[in-house]
Design a protein around this motif. Sequence first.
Motif, mmCIF file in Angstrom:
data_model
loop_
_atom_site.group_PDB
_atom_site.id
_atom_site.type_symbol
_atom_site.label_atom_id
_atom_site.label_comp_id
_atom_site.label_asym_id
_atom_site.label_seq_id
_atom_site.Cartn_x
_atom_site.Cartn_y
_atom_site.Cartn_z
ATOM 1 N N MET A 158 -11.778 -48.209 6.265
ATOM 2 C CA MET A 158 -10.504 -47.114 5.520
ATOM 3 C C MET A 158 -9.538 -47.442 6.729
ATOM 4 O O MET A 158 -9.692 -47.465 8.196
ATOM 5 N N ASN A 159 -8.294 -47.112 6.780
ATOM 6 C CA ASN A 159 -6.676 -47.717 7.317
ATOM 7 C C ASN A 159 -5.978 -46.256 7.195
ATOM 8 O O ASN A 159 -5.894 -45.476 5.770
ATOM 9 N N VAL A 160 -5.435 -45.963 8.035
ATOM 10 C CA VAL A 160 -3.648 -44.422 7.901
ATOM 11 C C VAL A 160 -2.013 -45.950 7.596
ATOM 12 O O VAL A 160 -2.197 -46.819 8.049
ATOM 13 N N LEU A 161 -2.114 -45.431 7.029
ATOM 14 C CA LEU A 161 -0.664 -46.115 6.448
ATOM 15 C C LEU A 161 0.316 -45.433 6.935
ATOM 16 O O LEU A 161 0.265 -43.856 6.159
ATOM 17 N N LEU A 162 1.552 -45.395 7.263
ATOM 18 C CA LEU A 162 1.575 -43.947 7.991
ATOM 19 C C LEU A 162 3.827 -44.842 7.995
ATOM 20 O O LEU A 162 4.337 -45.696 8.318
ATOM 21 N N VAL A 163 4.144 -43.668 7.104
ATOM 22 C CA VAL A 163 5.742 -44.102 6.892
ATOM 23 C C VAL A 163 6.564 -42.458 7.954
ATOM 24 O O VAL A 163 6.224 -42.379 7.078
ATOM 25 N N VAL A 164 7.403 -43.933 8.156
ATOM 26 C CA VAL A 164 8.334 -42.360 8.983
ATOM 27 C C VAL A 164 9.067 -42.150 8.404
ATOM 28 O O VAL A 164 10.390 -43.449 8.135
ATOM 29 N N ALA A 165 9.912 -41.370 8.030
ATOM 30 C CA ALA A 165 11.410 -41.056 6.792
ATOM 31 C C ALA A 165 11.865 -40.028 7.343
ATOM 32 O O ALA A 165 11.396 -39.036 8.335
ATOM 33 N N LYS A 166 13.395 -40.169 6.962
ATOM 34 C CA LYS A 166 14.179 -38.794 7.324
ATOM 35 C C LYS A 166 14.261 -38.471 5.649
ATOM 36 O O LYS A 166 14.784 -39.776 4.613
ATOM 37 N N ALA A 167 14.608 -37.376 4.969
ATOM 38 C CA ALA A 167 14.641 -36.900 4.010
ATOM 39 C C ALA A 167 16.557 -37.560 3.332
ATOM 40 O O ALA A 167 17.166 -37.262 4.046
ATOM 41 N N PRO A 168 16.412 -37.949 2.290
ATOM 42 C CA PRO A 168 17.497 -38.743 1.988
ATOM 43 C C PRO A 168 19.013 -37.852 0.880
ATOM 44 O O PRO A 168 18.883 -37.579 0.552
ATOM 45 N N VAL A 169 19.183 -37.004 2.586
ATOM 46 C CA VAL A 169 20.510 -35.359 2.161
ATOM 47 C C VAL A 169 21.658 -36.328 2.052
ATOM 48 O O VAL A 169 21.843 -37.192 3.829
ATOM 49 N N ALA A 170 22.638 -35.952 1.530
ATOM 50 C CA ALA A 170 23.967 -36.838 1.229
ATOM 51 C C ALA A 170 25.111 -36.601 2.818
ATOM 52 O O ALA A 170 24.195 -35.667 3.565
ATOM 53 N N GLY A 171 25.010 -37.408 3.526
ATOM 54 C CA GLY A 171 26.141 -37.163 4.770
ATOM 55 C C GLY A 171 25.324 -37.237 5.880
ATOM 56 O O GLY A 171 25.893 -36.619 6.899
ATOM 57 N N LEU A 172 23.802 -37.301 5.530
ATOM 58 C CA LEU A 172 22.804 -37.415 6.737
ATOM 59 C C LEU A 172 21.813 -39.198 6.864
ATOM 60 O O LEU A 172 21.323 -39.221 8.338
ATOM 61 N N ALA A 173 22.258 -39.434 5.730
ATOM 62 C CA ALA A 173 21.269 -40.535 5.830
ATOM 63 C C ALA A 173 22.019 -41.910 5.227
ATOM 64 O O ALA A 173 22.559 -41.778 4.316
ATOM 65 N N LYS A 174 21.663 -42.584 6.129
ATOM 66 C CA LYS A 174 21.881 -44.073 5.530
ATOM 67 C C LYS A 174 23.589 -43.849 6.125
ATOM 68 O O LYS A 174 24.340 -44.774 5.150
#
Length: 227
Positions: free
Chosen positions: A1-17
């Motif tokens: 068994m392994n841990v798969l960790l996703v690091v993310a920012k909430a995709p909010v308009a004006g703040l993401a990408k």
Amino acid sequence: MNVLLVVAKAPVAGLAKTRLCPPATPRQAARIAAAALLDTLAAVRDTGATVPVLAHTGRFADAEHRAELATALAGWHLLRQHGETFADRLAHAHAEIGTAFPGLPVLQIGMDTPQVRPDTLADALHRLTGTDAVLGPAVDGGWWALGLRDPAHAAVLRRVPTSTADTGRLTLAALRDRGVRVAALPVLRDVDDWPAALAVADRLPGSRFSRAVDAVGVPAPGDGAGR
């Protein structure tokens, strides 16, 4: 068994990408971010023998595609990122996982490589069984994946500058200085700017991410450059 960790920012308009603007509007950029995250979550879900963990920042209640994201995250272990710098937040996330899931190797990815597939992740986890760590370089000089058999080694990230052309090289050097054996993963392209978004979308025909990128330039009701 392994841990798969996703690091993310909430995709909010004006703040993401926001580096996708222009040509994308803030709302379109957030929708591209949401699509990238959803495609990434699906790849993790379809990778066997893993505990899925999301270390997140921002308000998912304000995110684009929030209902679909809530459904996709059902059953995930959720962590709030904390720390003064991004490097601190990464190190804290690994430390928390080490406490919550003692003895399990951790493979960390972000939301900027929607082209990852379950076989990509499974291969990374397989390589991790024969070494102390795996590191996936990114085209821009950073890295897209870090796997650690002992998440305590993530402490080295605190002294590595992030978001530079040397981040990958310096991360590798910091791990080796700690005596960690590191195996290389394939090089992938992060979606950090518009040319990268186009290049990755071209490899993913029919995906959520590709559709979100294709939608830029197609006005949606109530979606304007001023939003």
